[in-house]
Every structure is written in structure tokens, then in C-alpha cells.
Design a protein around this motif. Structure first.
Motif, PDB file in Angstrom:
ATOM      1  N   ASP A 197       0.833  -1.202   0.000  1.00  0.00           N
ATOM      2  CA  ASP A 197       0.000   0.000   0.000  1.00  0.00           C
ATOM      3  C   ASP A 197       0.869   1.255   0.000  1.00  0.00           C
ATOM      4  O   ASP A 197       0.583   2.225  -0.714  1.00  0.00           O
ATOM      5  N   ASP A 198       1.940   1.248   0.794  1.00  0.00           N
ATOM      6  CA  ASP A 198       2.846   2.401   0.821  1.00  0.00           C
ATOM      7  C   ASP A 198       3.528   2.594  -0.530  1.00  0.00           C
ATOM      8  O   ASP A 198       3.720   3.724  -0.999  1.00  0.00           O
ATOM      9  N   LEU A 199       3.883   1.486  -1.152  1.00  0.00           N
ATOM     10  CA  LEU A 199       4.556   1.556  -2.449  1.00  0.00           C
ATOM     11  C   LEU A 199       3.627   2.110  -3.525  1.00  0.00           C
ATOM     12  O   LEU A 199       4.034   2.937  -4.344  1.00  0.00           O
ATOM     13  N   LEU A 200       2.381   1.663  -3.530  1.00  0.00           N
ATOM     14  CA  LEU A 200       1.430   2.161  -4.515  1.00  0.00           C
ATOM     15  C   LEU A 200       1.168   3.651  -4.328  1.00  0.00           C
ATOM     16  O   LEU A 200       1.041   4.399  -5.303  1.00  0.00           O
ATOM     17  N   ARG A 201       1.100   4.077  -3.071  1.00  0.00           N
ATOM     18  CA  ARG A 201       0.916   5.510  -2.811  1.00  0.00           C
ATOM     19  C   ARG A 201       2.122   6.300  -3.302  1.00  0.00           C
ATOM     20  O   ARG A 201       1.974   7.371  -3.893  1.00  0.00           O
ATOM     21  N   ALA A 202       3.311   5.766  -3.064  1.00  0.00           N
ATOM     22  CA  ALA A 202       4.529   6.459  -3.509  1.00  0.00           C
ATOM     23  C   ALA A 202       4.603   6.530  -5.030  1.00  0.00           C
ATOM     24  O   ALA A 202       5.062   7.532  -5.595  1.00  0.00           O
ATOM     25  N   ALA A 203       4.142   5.454  -5.686  1.00  0.00           N
ATOM     26  CA  ALA A 203       4.167   5.421  -7.149  1.00  0.00           C
ATOM     27  C   ALA A 203       3.057   6.269  -7.760  1.00  0.00           C
ATOM     28  O   ALA A 203       3.173   6.728  -8.899  1.00  0.00           O
ATOM     29  N   GLY A 204       1.979   6.462  -7.002  1.00  0.00           N
ATOM     30  CA  GLY A 204       0.862   7.240  -7.516  1.00  0.00           C
ATOM     31  C   GLY A 204       0.061   6.517  -8.575  1.00  0.00           C
ATOM     32  O   GLY A 204      -0.555   7.142  -9.444  1.00  0.00           O
ATOM     33  N   VAL A 205       0.066   5.177  -8.523  1.00  0.00           N
ATOM     34  CA  VAL A 205      -0.687   4.379  -9.484  1.00  0.00           C
ATOM     35  C   VAL A 205      -1.479   3.314  -8.730  1.00  0.00           C
ATOM     36  O   VAL A 205      -1.162   2.982  -7.590  1.00  0.00           O
ATOM     37  N   SER A 206      -2.488   2.780  -9.383  1.00  0.00           N
ATOM     38  CA  SER A 206      -3.289   1.720  -8.779  1.00  0.00           C
ATOM     39  C   SER A 206      -2.737   0.363  -9.168  1.00  0.00           C
ATOM     40  O   SER A 206      -2.011   0.229 -10.161  1.00  0.00           O
ATOM     41  N   LEU A 207      -3.115  -0.645  -8.401  1.00  0.00           N
ATOM     42  CA  LEU A 207      -2.703  -2.006  -8.713  1.00  0.00           C
ATOM     43  C   LEU A 207      -3.272  -2.433 -10.063  1.00  0.00           C
ATOM     44  O   LEU A 207      -2.607  -3.151 -10.828  1.00  0.00           O
ATOM     45  N   GLU A 208      -4.473  -1.971 -10.385  1.00  0.00           N
ATOM     46  CA  GLU A 208      -5.097  -2.310 -11.660  1.00  0.00           C
ATOM     47  C   GLU A 208      -4.296  -1.759 -12.830  1.00  0.00           C
ATOM     48  O   GLU A 208      -4.172  -2.403 -13.877  1.00  0.00           O
ATOM     49  N   ALA A 209      -3.751  -0.554 -12.665  1.00  0.00           N
ATOM     50  CA  ALA A 209      -2.981   0.063 -13.751  1.00  0.00           C
ATOM     51  C   ALA A 209      -1.703  -0.702 -14.053  1.00  0.00           C
ATOM     52  O   ALA A 209      -1.150  -0.594 -15.150  1.00  0.00           O
ATOM     53  N   LEU A 210      -1.227  -1.482 -13.081  1.00  0.00           N
ATOM     54  CA  LEU A 210       0.019  -2.225 -13.257  1.00  0.00           C
ATOM     55  C   LEU A 210      -0.212  -3.657 -13.718  1.00  0.00           C
ATOM     56  O   LEU A 210       0.743  -4.403 -13.921  1.00  0.00           O
ATOM     57  N   ALA A 211      -1.478  -4.022 -13.911  1.00  0.00           N
ATOM     58  CA  ALA A 211      -1.797  -5.424 -14.214  1.00  0.00           C
ATOM     59  C   ALA A 211      -1.302  -5.854 -15.587  1.00  0.00           C
ATOM     60  O   ALA A 211      -0.891  -6.999 -15.774  1.00  0.00           O
ATOM     61  N   ALA A 212      -1.348  -4.955 -16.573  1.00  0.00           N
ATOM     62  CA  ALA A 212      -0.897  -5.285 -17.922  1.00  0.00           C
ATOM     63  C   ALA A 212       0.521  -4.768 -18.121  1.00  0.00           C
ATOM     64  O   ALA A 212       0.757  -3.566 -18.014  1.00  0.00           O
ATOM     65  N   PRO A 213       1.485  -5.638 -18.409  1.00  0.00           N
ATOM     66  CA  PRO A 213       2.890  -5.217 -18.507  1.00  0.00           C
ATOM     67  C   PRO A 213       3.141  -4.110 -19.530  1.00  0.00           C
ATOM     68  O   PRO A 213       4.007  -3.263 -19.321  1.00  0.00           O
ATOM     69  N   ASP A 214       2.385  -4.110 -20.650  1.00  0.00           N
ATOM     70  CA  ASP A 214       2.628  -3.113 -21.682  1.00  0.00           C
ATOM     71  C   ASP A 214       1.776  -1.862 -21.514  1.00  0.00           C
ATOM     72  O   ASP A 214       1.771  -0.984 -22.369  1.00  0.00           O
ATOM     73  N   GLU A 215       1.043  -1.772 -20.383  1.00  0.00           N
ATOM     74  CA  GLU A 215       0.321  -0.542 -20.070  1.00  0.00           C
ATOM     75  C   GLU A 215       1.334   0.577 -19.853  1.00  0.00           C
ATOM     76  O   GLU A 215       2.489   0.333 -19.489  1.00  0.00           O
ATOM     77  N   LEU A 216       0.922   1.807 -20.095  1.00  0.00           N
ATOM     78  CA  LEU A 216       1.813   2.951 -19.903  1.00  0.00           C
ATOM     79  C   LEU A 216       1.401   3.712 -18.645  1.00  0.00           C
ATOM     80  O   LEU A 216       0.229   4.000 -18.451  1.00  0.00           O
ATOM     81  N   VAL A 217       2.385   4.008 -17.806  1.00  0.00           N
ATOM     82  CA  VAL A 217       2.144   4.728 -16.554  1.00  0.00           C
ATOM     83  C   VAL A 217       3.156   5.864 -16.450  1.00  0.00           C
ATOM     84  O   VAL A 217       4.163   5.880 -17.160  1.00  0.00           O
TER      85      VAL A 217
END
Length: 339
Positions: A27-47
């Protein structure tokens, strides 16, 4: 957000997995990254590129003094670098592979640059990055150690650097660097680089497939061109319509194909179109409507042929759409507007 400030989701996702293995809260890591877990689900997604900066800042705060870069370099899967790593993997020689890496590394990190400098019987693979990352040092150590590891893997363990150099001060015991990089390390050097025997540049990459390499390089070029679209380029919805228009007669108009042609992931395309107040379906419908009105005015094309050219599986679906666009059937429209 500028297109050149994006990274593949696989990169922050891998760093989060590594950090979790070191005891940092997800949870701390996601807050630091400023992205959701869903946004990271697809490897070729752009963040956002900033997601990586936020993660490294948190890691340095939570795990001070640990050799994070060296540990991560030994842990990181080759798949994290995506199409760049695959294109290198299928290069015929190391020379071709490092040229591919230097050309396309900005796809996985917009501020990373790699220069290949041949100096007599040695070659320097020199790395440059933006000031914030250079000041952290740990990400730089990770990049150098990971590059050395990947090169060794691609050459079936037969390539080790003769030396590694860093601009910054030494942060950890020398033995840790030599173990991670496979070579002696010099600090406070004029450049950050790996030094190899120049003869290794012509060493063959084990298991390379030149036809796969050519395909991947063409795809990477399209991705790079899409990221580097100049100011004043056509809006995204117009570019989507143009891609649909040039492919519609071939039946190559599904959303995934168009996203790939634009150098985007499907999810990124969906999100970007939504921000413009439209959708892929709406853009496809608009292309079909424009083409239909042109084709129906031509008596040398049958209505069944028009349905096929517009990508409809059944003529009745075309007739239904045409009535929605114009309030009349294609046959009625043709009789009124074509003399």
C-alpha cells in the motif's frame, strides 16, 4: 502528460514486487508510485515516469544503507524491459544488440541514454541519466549491474566486463559490486560505464532469430515514433480515424491492432479517448459513416460490396447503421443523391 514521460507498467510493477520482498508495504509503495494495482496489471500498459522516482525515493527512505541497486539488478527478470530486451535477445551479435538497446532504451525509461564508444581494443557502454536519478545513485548501480547481467545471459555466460565505472562515491563494500557486476569497479570516474574487450562486440547472441529481431525492431520504431509525436501533431482521435481508414478494407480494425499501430497499449488508448470524450467504437463508426456516404454515391460498387469494404460481417448490419446515420436505407439514399 507528455508521451515521452511514460514507462511500461512492468517496470514499477517489478520494483514494487522486489520492495515487497524486502518488507516494504505494498500500500505504501502504490501511494509512492501514484498508481493503482489495476494500472500495473498489464505489462505493456503505460504509466507515469514519476512512478519510478516515487518508488526509489521510498526505498531509499525505508531501507537506508542497503545495496538496493545491486540486489535489484540480480533479481529483476529480463522480461521487465519488454520489447527492448526481446529485440536485443534476437540480435545476431552483441554489436547489433547494444545498438538496439541504445536506440530504444528510452521506451522503457525516457531519460536513459546509452552511448557505445569504441576505443581501440576496448568498448565503453556509457550510461547517462537525469540529475534526480544520478543523485540517488542506487538506480544507476542497478542499471549498470543489470546491463552486465543481461549481456552475460545473451552470450550464454561468455561475456564479462573488464571493468565498471561510476561517477559517484562508493556506497557499499567493493566485493558486493564485483559479485553483482562480475568485474572490478572504479568510483569517482569521468563517466558511468561498462568496459568490454571490443572483440566481444562481434560475438553471436545465442539462439537469436533474425526474422524475429527485424519484426521487433519495426514495432519498436513505431512505438518510438508514437512517443515522439511533435507538438502540433494531429489529435489522437484524428490519428485513430486515419489508422482505421487505411486498414478498414483489410478487416484490420480491432482496437488492439489500432493501438499497436499507434504505439500504445489498448488500455492507454481507451483511457486517452475517454479523456477526449469519445471512444474507439465512436471513431470506427465515424469512419464507416464517412466512407459509406462516399461509396453509396458510386454506382459501380454494390451495396453488398460496400458492407464488406466497411468491415461488416452481414449486409443487414450495414443497412441498420446507414439508416441510423441518414434516416434512410442505402438504396433510398442512392436513388435520391445519384442521378
Amino acid at each position: 502528460m507528455p508521451d515521452d514521460e511514460l514507462v511500461f507498467a512492468s517496470m514499477p510493477a517489478a520494483l514494487i514486487t522486489f520492495a515487497c520482498s524486502r518488507g516494504v508495504s505494498q500500500d505504501d509503495l502504490l501511494r509512492a508510485a501514484g498508481v493503482s494495482l489495476e494500472a500495473l496489471a498489464a505489462p505493456d500498459e503505460l504509466v507515469p515516469y514519476g512512478s519510478l522516482l516515487g518508488l526509489w525515493e521510498l526505498l531509499l527512505q525505508r531501507l537506508p544503507g542497503e545495496p538496493l541497486g545491486l540486489m535489484y539488478a540480480r533479481w529483476i527478470p529480463v522480461s521487465v524491459v519488454g520489447i527492448v530486451g526481446l529485440a536485443v535477445r534476437h540480435s545476431e551479435t552483441l554489436r547489433q544488440g547494444v545498438a538496439v538497446y541504445a536506440r530504444f532504451c528510452r521506451l522503457m525509461d525516457p531519460h536513459l541514454r546509452l552511448a557505445v564508444e569504441e576505443r581501440g581494443d576496448v568498448v565503453h557502454l556509457a550510461l547517462e541519466h537525469e540529475p534526480r536519478v544520478v543523485a540517488m545513485a542506487e538506480p544507476i548501480e542497478m542499471m549498470i549491474a543489470a546491463l552486465a547481467r543481461f549481456i552475460a545471459l545473451y552470450l550464454d555466460g561468455g561475456a564479462r566486463p573488464t571493468e565498471a565505472r561510476f561517477r559517484h562515491l562508493r556506497r557499499h563494500p567493493p566485493a558486493l559490486y564485483e559479485e553483482a557486476i562480475g568485474a572490478p569497479v572504479r568510483f569517482e570516474a569521468a563517466s558511468t560505464c561498462l568496459v568490454y574487450d571490443a572483440r566481444l562486440l562481434d560475438a553471436p547472441v545465442v539462439g537469436a532469430d533474425p526474422s524475429v529481431h527485424d519484426y521487433l525492431v519495426r514495432h519498436a520504431e513505431r512505438l518510438l515514433a508514437a512517443r515522439a509525436a511533435p507538438a502540433g501533431a494531429a489529435p489522437l482521435d484524428a490519428r485513430v480515424r486515419a489508422r482505421i481508414d487505411e486498414r478498414i478494407a483489410r478487416g484490420e480494425v480491432d482496437q488492439e491492432q489500432i493501438a499497436r499501430a499507434l504505439g500504445m497499449s489498448t488500455r492507454s488508448l481507451q483511457r486517452a479517448l475517454k479523456e477526449l470524450g469519445t471512444s474507439f467504437t465512436a471513431q470506427l463508426d465515424e469512419v464507416r459513416r464517412t466512407r459509406a456516404l462516399e461509396l453509396v454515391r458510386r454506382r459501380d460498387v454494390t451495396l453488398q460490396e460496400i458492407a464488406f469494404l466497411l468491415g461488416y460481417g452481414e449486409p443487414r448490419h450495414f443497412y441498420r447503421s446507414f439508416r441510423r446515420w441518414t434516416g434512410s436505407t442505402p438504396g433510398e439514399y442512392r436513388r435520391v443523391h445519384v442521378r
